[in-house]
Design a protein around this motif. Sequence first.
Motif, PDB file in Angstrom:
ATOM      1  N   THR A 109      -8.568   0.607  -0.289  1.00 45.13           N
ATOM      2  CA  THR A 109      -7.655  -0.538  -0.313  1.00 45.13           C
ATOM      3  C   THR A 109      -7.493  -1.102  -1.711  1.00 45.13           C
ATOM      4  O   THR A 109      -7.366  -2.288  -1.904  1.00 45.13           O
ATOM      5  N   TRP A 125       0.823  -1.220   0.000  1.00 43.83           N
ATOM      6  CA  TRP A 125       0.000   0.000   0.000  1.00 43.83           C
ATOM      7  C   TRP A 125       0.847   1.255   0.000  1.00 43.83           C
ATOM      8  O   TRP A 125       0.329   2.360  -0.011  1.00 43.83           O
ATOM      9  N   MET A 152      -6.662  -4.008   6.551  1.00 44.80           N
ATOM     10  CA  MET A 152      -7.775  -3.242   5.989  1.00 44.80           C
ATOM     11  C   MET A 152      -8.604  -4.015   4.960  1.00 44.80           C
ATOM     12  O   MET A 152      -9.831  -3.999   5.026  1.00 44.80           O
ATOM     13  N   PRO A 153      -7.975  -4.683   3.991  1.00 45.00           N
ATOM     14  CA  PRO A 153      -8.806  -5.434   3.041  1.00 45.00           C
ATOM     15  C   PRO A 153      -9.656  -6.497   3.736  1.00 45.00           C
ATOM     16  O   PRO A 153     -10.816  -6.696   3.376  1.00 45.00           O
ATOM     17  N   GLU A 161     -14.344   0.538   0.421  1.00 44.30           N
ATOM     18  CA  GLU A 161     -13.288  -0.455   0.271  1.00 44.30           C
ATOM     19  C   GLU A 161     -12.454  -0.186  -0.969  1.00 44.30           C
ATOM     20  O   GLU A 161     -11.237  -0.160  -0.931  1.00 44.30           O
TER      21      GLU A 161
END
Lengths: 267, 279
Positions: B264, A91, B192-193, B260
């Motif tokens: 992400t 990320w 997060m995902p 979402e």
Amino acid sequence: MTRPFVEIDHVAMRYGGVDGTLALQDCSMNVQEGEFVAVVGPSGCGKSTLMRLVTGLWPATEGNVIVDGSEVDGPVTIAGMAFQSPTLLPWRRILANVMLPLEVTPEHRGRLRRERPQYEARARELLKLVGLEGFDGKYPYQLSGGMQQRTSLCRALIHEPKLLMLDEPFSALDVFTREELWAVMQDVWMVRKPTVILVTHDLREAVYLADRVLVMSARPGRIIAERKVDLPRPRTLETTYTPEFQALTADLRRYIAAARSGEEVTI
Amino acid sequence: MADMSPRALARYQSMAAAARRQRRLEAWLPWIVIGGMFALWEIIVVAFGIAEFILPAPHDIVNSMIRWWRPLMQDSLVTLYCTLAGFGMAIVGGVLLGVAIGSSQMVYKGLYPLLIAFNSIPKVAVVPILIIWFGIGVWPPILTAFLISFFPIVVNVATGIATVEPELKDVLRALGAKPRDIIIKVGLPRAMPYFFASLKIAVTVAFVGAIIAESVAPNAGIGRLIMVASSRFDVPLVFAGLIITGFMGIVLYWIAEYIERRTTGWATRGQNQNLAAGG
Ligand SMILES: Nc1ncnc2c1ncn2[C@@H]1O[C@H](COP(=O)(O)OP(=O)(O)OP(=O)(O)O)[C@@H](O)[C@H]1O
Ligand SMILES: [Mg+2]
């Protein structure tokens, strides 16, 4: 002679309780400050374990590990590490990935906010050095495997660590990229002179890069042979075709063959 | 661009056109399926002359919705409010407990069996206790929504945090990182995902929880409306309530999915598509 930077003194390491795997036994080695040492040995002999002990990530079950004059009794806070897989954060963009250590090390985290432009410039310079100029805004998935590995090397170097621990960092790469990165690694080392411990399966890589090559026995691992590499620097691919180079790798190959078959070898 | 031979160019253009058609079809497909379902439903009811109190036709349901729009609206809002309140509590509690379980072997070993046991209890069975404790009102549906949507969030957040690559942990620890640094820099973003995948499940089951509680302890909300309507054999109104609930479920699901995708995207653009565990 000055005191070694890393001293490993009759160390043993057993995973998982009294009858767990004995990974290292009676393992001793010294590394001088600013020295480049390569460790080679059969698969599963405890090389990665040795790295964990030196960096204090695991406690040794026997013996002492001393780094920079003090006994290791918890994770050291000075080491840069790189592994076979790049382990980048998907990320984060490349620049932010490289700068991750600065956000963590006690020495830099306080200064990072105030001096961000200088630090970013430093990260870009490193990226340029490994041939990744202009990729700082990309995400890891937009880079090839070799480029991700270069990024991972930059991340290991950004905080100018005094100790660099490399666990097979080039072994997942193709031969051409690998040889290119040897040269990059050598450049970085010649400029900064960190103390480097490199684990590798590639004997040419060991001889090309290291001042000294250590050979480990089969598990439980210990150092059974040592070869000094006196070839002049900077070494190039031409160096690898010289008789001295070839003789050294042939020597090492014999040690490894002996270590794999469990024989005792005499140095 | 280099010149292409006319045949290659024609082939390329026809492939591009086919891909565009496919994308357009995919965007419309859900609507076509839903529309088709209602059409088929209408045809079957009319063709076989099925009585309204067994299976009302879609147009009966629409009429009912128009006639009862005010109570439907008020009750949906109550249900929505209870669902979101319970869901919000589940997010806060689920993330906190998920982080604790994912980052500490001790907490994991200690709490996980209890959590599993708790999750196996049907929540309908808990509602009477909630009523004894809190009386009939908004609390039973809120807490049931919370209890039912809590677990998937905990499991997914814990999975995301617990599966941080050991090498990455080593890299950070050898720099002097504390466990808290590792959770903040790596664990949470990485989870997060998983978290969003669980939200999509959690938000829909939260509705189930709220409506169950509303129908066991009829105070207000779609659950009560359905109970009252069915006791009067007003089957079209029952269906109207069900359809509105389904609609609210889809809307909340879309919102979760939109957030979402915005936050992400990295997880699906790279080669390793993260799949949510459990739920
Ligand atoms: N976390 C662990 N828990 C238990 N045993 C382990 C662990 N890590 C390594 N071992 C064991 O210790 C031994 C040495 O492992 P290590 O990873 O140090 O080998 P290595 O020399 O790095 O091997 P390779 O060259 O294949 O990377 C192996 O037998 C392995 O099974
Ligand atoms: Mg290894």
